[in-house]
Design a protein around this motif. Structure first.
Motif, PDB file in Angstrom:
ATOM      1  N   TRP A 102       0.872  -0.825   0.123  1.00 49.75           N
ATOM      2  CA  TRP A 102       0.101   0.238   0.261  1.00 49.75           C
ATOM      3  C   TRP A 102       1.132   1.465   0.610  1.00 49.75           C
ATOM      4  O   TRP A 102      -0.028   1.988  -0.644  1.00 49.75           O
ATOM      5  CB  TRP A 102      -1.316  -0.030   1.199  1.00 49.75           C
ATOM      6  CG  TRP A 102      -2.081  -0.896   0.842  1.00 49.75           C
ATOM      7  CD1 TRP A 102      -2.589  -1.463   0.288  1.00 49.75           C
ATOM      8  CD2 TRP A 102      -2.338  -1.886   1.693  1.00 49.75           C
ATOM      9  NE1 TRP A 102      -3.776  -2.773   0.218  1.00 49.75           N
ATOM     10  CE2 TRP A 102      -3.234  -2.369   1.512  1.00 49.75           C
ATOM     11  CE3 TRP A 102      -1.978  -1.757   3.760  1.00 49.75           C
ATOM     12  CZ2 TRP A 102      -3.903  -3.348   2.681  1.00 49.75           C
ATOM     13  CZ3 TRP A 102      -2.963  -2.906   4.330  1.00 49.75           C
ATOM     14  CH2 TRP A 102      -4.061  -3.873   3.896  1.00 49.75           C
ATOM     15  N   ASN A 103       2.169   0.924   0.494  1.00 48.32           N
ATOM     16  CA  ASN A 103       2.930   2.662   0.965  1.00 48.32           C
ATOM     17  C   ASN A 103       3.128   2.504  -0.275  1.00 48.32           C
ATOM     18  O   ASN A 103       3.439   3.633  -1.045  1.00 48.32           O
ATOM     19  CB  ASN A 103       4.235   2.446   1.203  1.00 48.32           C
ATOM     20  CG  ASN A 103       5.069   3.418   2.262  1.00 48.32           C
ATOM     21  OD1 ASN A 103       4.231   4.530   1.770  1.00 48.32           O
ATOM     22  ND2 ASN A 103       5.612   3.502   3.278  1.00 48.32           N
ATOM     23  N   TYR A 104       3.812   1.129  -1.572  1.00 49.55           N
ATOM     24  CA  TYR A 104       4.165   1.800  -2.596  1.00 49.55           C
ATOM     25  C   TYR A 104       3.533   2.542  -3.590  1.00 49.55           C
ATOM     26  O   TYR A 104       3.457   3.546  -4.481  1.00 49.55           O
ATOM     27  CB  TYR A 104       4.937   0.284  -3.122  1.00 49.55           C
ATOM     28  CG  TYR A 104       5.400   0.246  -4.532  1.00 49.55           C
ATOM     29  CD1 TYR A 104       6.602   1.069  -5.391  1.00 49.55           C
ATOM     30  CD2 TYR A 104       4.420   0.018  -5.661  1.00 49.55           C
ATOM     31  CE1 TYR A 104       6.532   0.504  -6.530  1.00 49.55           C
ATOM     32  CE2 TYR A 104       4.435   0.199  -7.301  1.00 49.55           C
ATOM     33  CZ  TYR A 104       5.859   0.319  -7.015  1.00 49.55           C
ATOM     34  OH  TYR A 104       6.680   0.688  -8.047  1.00 49.55           O
ATOM     35  N   VAL A 105       1.635   2.016  -3.851  1.00 47.49           N
ATOM     36  CA  VAL A 105       1.224   2.808  -3.613  1.00 47.49           C
ATOM     37  C   VAL A 105       0.713   3.771  -4.339  1.00 47.49           C
ATOM     38  O   VAL A 105       0.654   4.574  -4.571  1.00 47.49           O
ATOM     39  CB  VAL A 105      -0.016   1.779  -4.223  1.00 47.49           C
ATOM     40  CG1 VAL A 105      -1.872   2.805  -4.875  1.00 47.49           C
ATOM     41  CG2 VAL A 105      -0.577   0.410  -4.550  1.00 47.49           C
ATOM     42  N   ASP A 106       0.836   4.144  -2.794  1.00 47.77           N
ATOM     43  CA  ASP A 106       0.119   5.495  -2.404  1.00 47.77           C
ATOM     44  C   ASP A 106       1.566   6.451  -3.079  1.00 47.77           C
ATOM     45  O   ASP A 106       1.218   7.566  -3.720  1.00 47.77           O
ATOM     46  CB  ASP A 106       0.931   5.618  -0.747  1.00 47.77           C
ATOM     47  CG  ASP A 106      -0.406   4.334  -0.730  1.00 47.77           C
ATOM     48  OD1 ASP A 106      -1.754   4.806  -0.839  1.00 47.77           O
ATOM     49  OD2 ASP A 106      -1.008   4.731   0.830  1.00 47.77           O
ATOM     50  N   ARG A 107       2.582   5.882  -2.922  1.00 46.88           N
ATOM     51  CA  ARG A 107       3.823   7.172  -3.000  1.00 46.88           C
ATOM     52  C   ARG A 107       3.984   7.250  -4.495  1.00 46.88           C
ATOM     53  O   ARG A 107       4.313   7.929  -5.077  1.00 46.88           O
ATOM     54  CB  ARG A 107       5.172   6.350  -2.707  1.00 46.88           C
ATOM     55  CG  ARG A 107       5.441   6.381  -0.892  1.00 46.88           C
ATOM     56  CD  ARG A 107       6.865   6.065  -0.724  1.00 46.88           C
ATOM     57  NE  ARG A 107       7.682   6.051   0.669  1.00 46.88           N
ATOM     58  CZ  ARG A 107       7.537   7.676   0.848  1.00 46.88           C
ATOM     59  NH1 ARG A 107       8.179   8.411  -0.068  1.00 46.88           N
ATOM     60  NH2 ARG A 107       7.503   7.732   1.900  1.00 46.88           N
ATOM     61  N   SER A 142       1.219   6.481  -6.726  1.00 47.94           N
ATOM     62  CA  SER A 142       0.285   7.533  -6.851  1.00 47.94           C
ATOM     63  C   SER A 142       0.675   9.088  -6.902  1.00 47.94           C
ATOM     64  O   SER A 142       0.238  10.016  -7.849  1.00 47.94           O
ATOM     65  CB  SER A 142      -0.604   7.652  -6.491  1.00 47.94           C
ATOM     66  OG  SER A 142      -0.783   5.533  -7.024  1.00 47.94           O
ATOM     67  N   ALA A 143       1.022   9.059  -5.932  1.00 51.55           N
ATOM     68  CA  ALA A 143       1.382  10.599  -5.306  1.00 51.55           C
ATOM     69  C   ALA A 143       2.885  11.718  -6.046  1.00 51.55           C
ATOM     70  O   ALA A 143       3.673  12.193  -5.683  1.00 51.55           O
ATOM     71  CB  ALA A 143       2.107  10.928  -4.104  1.00 51.55           C
ATOM     72  N   VAL A 187      -3.874   7.684  -1.105  1.00 47.95           N
ATOM     73  CA  VAL A 187      -3.553   9.938  -1.798  1.00 47.95           C
ATOM     74  C   VAL A 187      -4.577  10.305  -3.239  1.00 47.95           C
ATOM     75  O   VAL A 187      -4.797  11.028  -2.966  1.00 47.95           O
ATOM     76  CB  VAL A 187      -1.931   9.690  -2.669  1.00 47.95           C
ATOM     77  CG1 VAL A 187      -1.385  11.157  -2.501  1.00 47.95           C
ATOM     78  CG2 VAL A 187      -0.505   9.003  -1.445  1.00 47.95           C
ATOM     79  N   ALA A 188      -4.734   9.715  -4.401  1.00 47.64           N
ATOM     80  CA  ALA A 188      -5.157   9.607  -4.968  1.00 47.64           C
ATOM     81  C   ALA A 188      -7.078   9.862  -4.949  1.00 47.64           C
ATOM     82  O   ALA A 188      -7.465  10.890  -5.396  1.00 47.64           O
ATOM     83  CB  ALA A 188      -4.896   8.172  -6.161  1.00 47.64           C
TER      84      ALA A 188
END
Length: 228
Positions: A157-162, A164-165, A219-220
Motif C-alpha cells: 500500500w505504501n508503494y501504491v500511495d507513493r 500515485s503521488a 493519496v489519489a
C-alpha cells in the motif's frame, strides 16, 4: 427532566471491539503456548506435550511427499495450524507484539475482513514457501509467515500511495532491504535454523493479497475528492 446519557464505553472495550480479530489470534496462540510450556516443566499429567502437538499440528514438509499423516486431513490442515504454535514464550511474545503492531495498521486501512483475508493468505503463502523451498525434515511452527505477510501488505500500500503521488519509492525499497538484512542476521544467529522460506512466502502472499483487498491509492482518492 433530562434523560441521563448512557456511559461512554471504556477505551479498552472500544479497542477490543475494533480489534477482536487480532485479539482472537493472540489469545489462541497464548493459550496454546502456555499449555505447552506447562508441559515442558512437568506440570501436566501427560508427557511429551509439545512434541505431540508439533507432530499433529506443525508443518511437516515430508507430508507433502510420501510420509504417512497422523490423520487424513493433516497434509491440508497443517497449512494453517502451524501458525498458532511457537517454540517458546520468547518466540510467542515477539510474534504477538509484532502482530498487534502491524495488525492495527492493516485494520485501519481495510477493516476486519481485509485483515483476516490478508493474514490468512500470508499464513498459507508462508507454508507454501516453506514446503517448496525448505530442505529439512524438521517441523516449522510460528506466526511469522502471517507477520511478514502483514508487513508485505503495508509496504504494498505504501508503494501504491507513493507511486500515485509521484513520491520517491526508496523508503519502500529501504524497508524491504531491512527485512532481508534482518532475515540474514537472524539466520546467522540461529545457525541456519530460521525458516526464511516461510517469511518469503508470507511476504509475497501478503503483498498480493493487500492489492486484491485494496488496490486504491489513498493519496489519489483524497486528491479526487478535493475541489479543482
Amino acid at each position: 427532566m433530562t434523560t441521563p446519557q448512557p456511559p461512554l464505553p471504556s477505551p479498552l472495550a472500544t479497542a477490543l471491539r475494533q480489534q477482536w480479530a487480532i485479539v482472537v489470534v493472540i489469545v489462541i496462540c497464548t493459550l496454546i503456548e502456555t499449555t505447552l510450556s506447562l508441559g515442558d516443566i512437568g506440570l501436566l499429567p501427560v508427557g511429551r506435550v509439545r512434541q505431540t502437538v508439533y507432530e499433529f499440528f506443525g508443518f511437516w514438509p515430508g507430508l507433502l511427499g510420501r510420509w504417512t499423516p497422523n490423520y487424513p486431513l493433516q497434509p491440508y490442515t497443517m497449512f494453517v495450524t502451524y501458525s498458532f504454535l511457537h517454540s517458546g514464550p520468547v518466540h510467542l511474545a515477539v510474534n504477538m507484539l509484532t502482530l498487534y503492531s502491524l495488525g492495527r495498521v492493516v485494520l485501519d486501512r481495510v477493516g476486519t475482513f481485509g485483515f483476516v483475508f490478508l493474514y490468512t493468505a500470508a499464513v498459507l503463502g508462508g507454508a507454501l514457501g516453506f514446503g517448496l523451498l525448505a530442505k529439512t525434515t524438521s517441523p516449522m511452527v510460528g506466526a511469522s509467515g502471517g507477520l511478514f505477510g502483514l508487513a508485505g501488505g503495508v509496504l504494498a500500500w505504501n508503494y501504491v500511495d507513493r507511486f500515485s503521488a509521484a513520491r520517491r519509492l526508496w523508503p519502500v525499497g529501504r524497508a524491504v532491504t531491512g527485512l532481508l538484512a534482518l532475515n540474514l542476521i537472524l539466520w546467522w544467529l540461529m545457525d541456519g535454523l530460521l525458516a526464511w522460506q516461510t517469511h518469503l512466502g508470507g511476504f509475497l502472499a501478503g503483498w498480493v493479497a493487500a492489492l486484491l483487498v485494496d488496490p486504491r491509492s489513498i493519496v489519489a482518492e483524497n486528491q479526487g475528492d478535493s475541489p479543482d
